[in-house]
Design a protein around this motif. Structure first.
Motif, PDB file in Angstrom:
ATOM      1  N   THR B  86     -11.250 -21.153  13.153  1.00  0.00           N
ATOM      2  CA  THR B  86     -12.523 -21.327  13.866  1.00  0.00           C
ATOM      3  C   THR B  86     -13.352 -22.411  13.191  1.00  0.00           C
ATOM      4  OG1 THR B  86     -12.428 -18.943  14.173  1.00  0.00           O
ATOM      5  CG2 THR B  86     -14.440 -20.016  14.875  1.00  0.00           C
ATOM      6  N   TYR B  89     -11.751 -25.889  13.811  1.00  0.00           N
ATOM      7  CA  TYR B  89     -11.880 -26.284  15.208  1.00  0.00           C
ATOM      8  C   TYR B  89     -13.322 -26.691  15.538  1.00  0.00           C
ATOM      9  CZ  TYR B  89     -12.215 -25.917  20.231  1.00  0.00           C
ATOM     10  OH  TYR B  89     -12.466 -26.184  21.540  1.00  0.00           O
ATOM     11  N   SER B  90     -14.256 -25.958  14.973  1.00  0.00           N
ATOM     12  CA  SER B  90     -15.663 -26.158  15.339  1.00  0.00           C
ATOM     13  C   SER B  90     -16.334 -27.301  14.591  1.00  0.00           C
ATOM     14  CB  SER B  90     -16.457 -24.878  15.099  1.00  0.00           C
ATOM     15  OG  SER B  90     -15.805 -23.807  15.702  1.00  0.00           O
ATOM     16  N   LEU B 175     -13.705 -18.586  22.099  1.00  0.00           N
ATOM     17  CA  LEU B 175     -14.311 -18.067  20.877  1.00  0.00           C
ATOM     18  C   LEU B 175     -14.535 -16.548  20.946  1.00  0.00           C
ATOM     19  CD1 LEU B 175     -15.250 -19.501  18.331  1.00  0.00           C
ATOM     20  CD2 LEU B 175     -17.567 -19.477  19.247  1.00  0.00           C
ATOM     21  N   SER B 179     -12.778 -13.822  18.674  1.00  0.00           N
ATOM     22  CA  SER B 179     -13.561 -12.901  17.841  1.00  0.00           C
ATOM     23  C   SER B 179     -13.138 -11.449  18.080  1.00  0.00           C
ATOM     24  CB  SER B 179     -15.062 -13.075  18.098  1.00  0.00           C
ATOM     25  OG  SER B 179     -15.372 -12.628  19.384  1.00  0.00           O
ATOM     26  N   ILE B 247     -16.758 -14.607  13.249  1.00  0.00           N
ATOM     27  CA  ILE B 247     -16.066 -15.636  14.046  1.00  0.00           C
ATOM     28  C   ILE B 247     -17.077 -16.348  14.958  1.00  0.00           C
ATOM     29  CG2 ILE B 247     -14.421 -16.010  15.958  1.00  0.00           C
ATOM     30  CD1 ILE B 247     -12.660 -15.404  13.749  1.00  0.00           C
ATOM     31  N   GLY B 251     -18.096 -20.247  14.744  1.00  0.00           N
ATOM     32  CA  GLY B 251     -17.768 -21.079  15.904  1.00  0.00           C
ATOM     33  C   GLY B 251     -18.965 -21.621  16.648  1.00  0.00           C
TER      34      GLY B 251
END
Lengths: 118, 267
Positions: B86, B89-90, B175, B179, B247, B251
């Motif tokens: 996460t 990616y974010s 997301l 999560s 998460i 994110g």
């Protein structure tokens, strides 16, 4: 005259500690063990009575050569038991009542229930 | 045996399948090649085979609760790797450069391979037991193939459904699902540690079995999907909620940067 230094030696301290630990482990005994066997895809005994509100150690022996999975939705338990092996599953403390369990690999035959009695 | 094998295999496959589809959707968003899935599937299957074969010995570790300890460790490791996925990616600073992308893919491989190890070892044990009995070979094989098909189909459906969404919606839904899956992994790990008596048992928070039983098809699907539990304990619920929030926090925090990345990719 008593030699206090000798009494307070580390060896005596060690013996005392071992004694205390043995004593306390006898007093604070582990949870009761209940044995269940799996044979020909059946549970023996299929109904197991246990005291309510107490932690229990289930000793599940798989006497079949094939694996089985002990599963119970009501007990929230799931565990694979390889062929000719045994495992331990802790359950409880449980409120009085019936808690069905089954063998997930052979659910038609392998069925049983735990009955928690007050 | 036929229906049982469909239910059992589809449930096991579904968990890994959903995880794969979300990670694939994220990789697609970052315009990365999807070859990593193949590596993860092969690695996961090899380790699942090894673990499955040694399940009897592993079970005897730690005074006969080795299976719980190993499985809980796998689940918790997956959760940590999902935090990392996460984060990578974010944060476009990682996701837009080559090194960051390699770490993202290696991490995705590890997550999927670990998820397959646990589920695969269980499937392996089921199959070696059932397939040695001549009467069951046909029904179990057919049931397992159908079960695998169902599990994979739902994953594929998720992948394309997510692909059909626009950037921001895809990010949020991906997301949220991520999560919930991570939350379910933590609560399962807590349950296993409780089963091994390594964690104290806490009271059951609610009983929703009369509304949706875990025995039912929907209940089983939801268990595979987001870890539905009809009678969760306080600790399981806290673990689930805490993990899901972490998460979401990781994110959501850098949402504007995702837009920057999308603009860079589109330009």
């Amino acid at each position: 005259m008593i030699n206090y230094m000798k009494i307070l030696s580390w060896k005596n301290f060690l013996y005392l500690s071992i004694g205390f630990l043995t004593y306390s482990s006898n007093v604070i005994a582990g949870p009761p063990i209940i044995e269940i066997e799996i044979k020909d895809h059946l549970f023996f005994p299929s109904t197991v009575e246990i005291p309510a509100n107490k932690k229990i150690k289930l000793l599940v022996k798989n006497l079949d050569p094939t694996p089985e999975e002990f599963e119970s939705y009501d007990l929230n338990r799931e565990k694979v038991i390889a062929g000719n092996r045994k495992v331990i599953i802790f359950i409880g403390p449980l409120a009085p009542g019936e808690y069905p369990f089954f063998g997930e690999f052979y659910p038609k035959t392998a069925q049983g229930k735990i009955v928690a009695i007050e | 045996m036929f229906l049982n094998s469909i239910a059992l295999i589809s449930q096991e496959v579904l968990e890994a399948s959903i995880l794969i589809s979300i990670l694939m959707a994220l990789a697609k968003q970052l315009q990365l090649s999807q070859r990593w899935v193949l590596i993860a599937l092969v690695m996961g299957s090899i380790f699942a085979f090894i673990y499955g074969q040694n399940m009897g010995d592993v079970s005897e570790w730690f005074d006969y609760v080795g299976q719980e300890i190993v499985n809980a460790s796998i689940q918790l490791l997956i959760v940590i790797l999902m935090f990392l996925a996460t984060f990578l990616y974010s944060h476009s600073i990682f996701s837009s450069n080559k090194q960051g992308q390699i770490i993202f893919l290696a991490n995705a491989i590890a997550i999927v391979a670990l998820a397959i190890v646990r589920e695969g070892a269980e499937i392996y044990n089921y199959l070696i037991g059932a397939l040695v009995q001549p009467d069951y070979v046909l029904t179990v094989t057919a049931g397992s193939l159908i079960g695998t098909g169902i599990g994979i189909s739902i994953g594929v459906l998720f992948y394309y459904a997510m692909g059909a969404l626009t950037g921001k919606k895809r990010h949020i839904i991906g997301l949220v699902l991520f999560s919930l899956i991570a939350g379910s992994m933590t609560s399962q790990a807590i349950l296993l540690l409780n089963q091994a008596d390594w964690l104290i048992s806490t009271p059951v928070l609610w009983d929703s079995s009369h509304l949706l039983s875990e025995h039912s098809l929907t209940g089983r699907l939801l268990y595979g999907l987001i870890g539905y539990e009809a009678t969760p304990s306080a600790l399981e619920f806290a673990g689930y909620l805490g993990t899901a929030l972490i998460i979401l926090f990781i994110g959501m925090k850098k949402m504007p940067k995702i837009k920057c990345l999308e603009q860079t990719i589109n330009a």
